[in-house]
Enzyme design. Structure first.
Site, mmCIF file in Angstrom:
data_model
loop_
_atom_site.group_PDB
_atom_site.id
_atom_site.type_symbol
_atom_site.label_atom_id
_atom_site.label_comp_id
_atom_site.label_asym_id
_atom_site.label_seq_id
_atom_site.Cartn_x
_atom_site.Cartn_y
_atom_site.Cartn_z
ATOM 1 N N HIS A 104 0.834 -1.211 0.000
ATOM 2 C CA HIS A 104 0.000 0.000 0.000
ATOM 3 C C HIS A 104 0.866 1.259 0.000
ATOM 4 C CE1 HIS A 104 -3.946 -1.926 0.230
ATOM 5 N NE2 HIS A 104 -3.326 -2.848 0.945
ATOM 6 N N ASP A 149 1.876 -3.842 -9.752
ATOM 7 C CA ASP A 149 1.627 -5.165 -10.327
ATOM 8 C C ASP A 149 1.957 -5.201 -11.816
ATOM 9 O OD1 ASP A 149 0.620 -5.384 -7.796
ATOM 10 O OD2 ASP A 149 -1.482 -5.449 -8.406
HETATM 11 C C1 GLA Z 1 -2.959 -4.314 -5.092
HETATM 12 C C2 GLA Z 1 -2.778 -3.170 -6.084
HETATM 13 C C3 GLA Z 1 -1.338 -2.652 -6.041
HETATM 14 C C4 GLA Z 1 -0.917 -2.323 -4.604
HETATM 15 C C5 GLA Z 1 -1.250 -3.476 -3.664
HETATM 16 C C6 GLA Z 1 -1.000 -3.126 -2.230
HETATM 17 O O1 GLA Z 1 -2.181 -5.403 -5.485
HETATM 18 O O2 GLA Z 1 -3.067 -3.615 -7.389
HETATM 19 O O3 GLA Z 1 -1.214 -1.529 -6.886
HETATM 20 O O4 GLA Z 1 -1.503 -1.127 -4.176
HETATM 21 O O5 GLA Z 1 -2.593 -3.895 -3.783
HETATM 22 O O6 GLA Z 1 0.350 -2.906 -1.999
#
Ligand code: GLA
Length: 386
Positions: A32, A170
């Site tokens: 996060h 991601d």
């Molecule tokens: C999800 C979101 C990412 C990131 C994570 C928490 O995977 O897609 O962008 O914010 O949560 O770290």
């Protein structure tokens, strides 16, 4: 793979001419933080999404999902709209929509795809679909767009088309992952460093709680706005800040008392987690096992108590993992509210961990877990087959 080729032939009566694949990811630390312009340290994993495709000249797109056994057709000459009845197709469609928005008009295609990234488990199966289609479209059309811009485009697809307000982590790691290494990413500049994973000493094990993530969208967006609120309030005393990334832990200590309780806890997590990523990178490079373990556990405790995105199943998983002598550290990974934990274990102790988890976790939760030993893997790639 042969099976996917057969599916392609069955669907379209010809062989495919392009293949693309993109991996899911597990984040070692930095949770996060990405949408707060901060730091993350993900690795690409061996689970991936594979697409086989052939171009079409009539602007039509025929998509087959081998996993959902479902087919969708649309035309790139008509407005692209979300399709709730075939949610799986919104990810590739969103990517095509973003290429069009960027002024890059892809040709149509026939495509079949399948993935082995566990779905709704916090391992970024959706980013893998987006990135696989993005590298495929780039290769098929000869578009000159770099990997970083491609990751941004995939994030925009998720934000604007799918409607999930995620950060860049991601899609970035899926596009740019490296074998045997983690990627230390600055989510503001998108500059990154490759951090070799010391696999002579440690293994990474993913522990799937099998607890389906719940409320991810709404809770996620709520956390985001609480962070934004924190920046707005802190900027009274710290006028130069644009995001929580700009607030040091010392500055935060000084000004935190002025924040409302909940916002204060959320912001504390982010500010301290950024520092933990920096410390973790140093610890990994110097093979400082005590710090690696401590930082992973601190991250988990912070996500549980301050950011409040863990759940009893994730807490139980981390607890059980830590009861096994070879476990260096463990924490929840991804957005939270279910999904997976990640553990760094001394090399060769994954079996003992698996035995403990398979024995204890069902007793505590009534759920049947899954474990995957992870090889930090290559990012997305696309090739022409003829
Ligand atoms: C999800 C979101 C990412 C990131 C994570 C928490 O995977 O897609 O962008 O914010 O949560 O770290």
């Amino acid at each position: 793979m042969q099976d996917l080729e057969r599916r392609f032939f069955e669907a379209f009566g010809k062989a495919s001419s392009f293949r693309a694949a993109a991996p899911g990811r597990v984040n070692l630390i930095g949770e996060h933080t990405d949408y707060n312009d901060g730091y993350v340290l993900p690795v690409a994993i061996q689970f991936s999404v594979t697409v086989l495709a052939s171009p079409r000249t009539d602007g039509r797109v025929n998509l087959v999902s081998a996993d959902f056994d479902s087919r969708v057709s649309f035309s790139l000459d008509e407005p692209l709209i979300r399709d709730a009845s075939a949610g799986w197709s919104d990810y590739p469609k969103g990517v095509m929509s973003e290429f069009l928005q960027a002024g890059l008009r892809p040709c149509g295609m026939d495509a079949v795809y399948r993935g082995d990234v566990p779905i709704a488990s916090g391992l970024s199966s959706s980013a893998a679909v987006e990135t696989a289609f993005a590298v495929l479209i780039r290769r098929m059309n000869g578009f000159a767009i770099g990997d970083t811009d491609l990751a941004r485009l995939c994030q925009a697809a998720e934000n604007r088309f799918v409607g999930m307000n995620c950060g860049i982590m991601d899609q970035f790691i899926s596009a740019l992952g490296q074998a045997n290494a983690a990627l230390f990413l600055d989510c503001r500049s998108l500059g990154y460093e490759i951090v070799p994973f010391p696999s002579d000493l440690y293994d990474v094990v993913i522990l799937n709680t099998r607890k389906k993530r719940e409320l991810t969208g709404s809770e996620y967006n709520e956390r985001r706005s609480q962070c934004e609120e924190g920046v707005r309030l802190l900027s009274g005393a710290l006028p130069g800040i644009r995001a929580l990334r700009d607030v040091s832990t010392a500055e935060f200590e000084r000004h935190a008392p002025g924040l409302p309780e909940t916002v204060r806890r959320r912001c504390r997590h982010v500010v301290e987690e950024d520092q933990r990523v920096l410390d973790f990178v140093t610890a990994l490079r110097s093979r400082d096992e005590a710090s690696i373990g401590r930082l992973l556990l601190e991250s988990h405790a912070s996500l549980r108590d301050l950011y409040e995105v863990s759940c009893p199943e994730l807490d139980a998983m981390v607890d059980i993992a830590m009861s096994v002598p070879g476990t260096v550290g463990a924490r929840m990974t991804g957005a939270g509210f279910g999904g997976c934990a990640v553990a760094v274990v001394r090399r060769g102790t994954g079996k003992a961990l698996a035995e403990a988890v398979l024995e204890e976790y069902p007793k505590r939760t009534g759920l049947c877990p899954e474990l995957y030993e992870t090889r930090p893997s290559e990012g997305a790639r696309a090739e022409k087959l003829e």
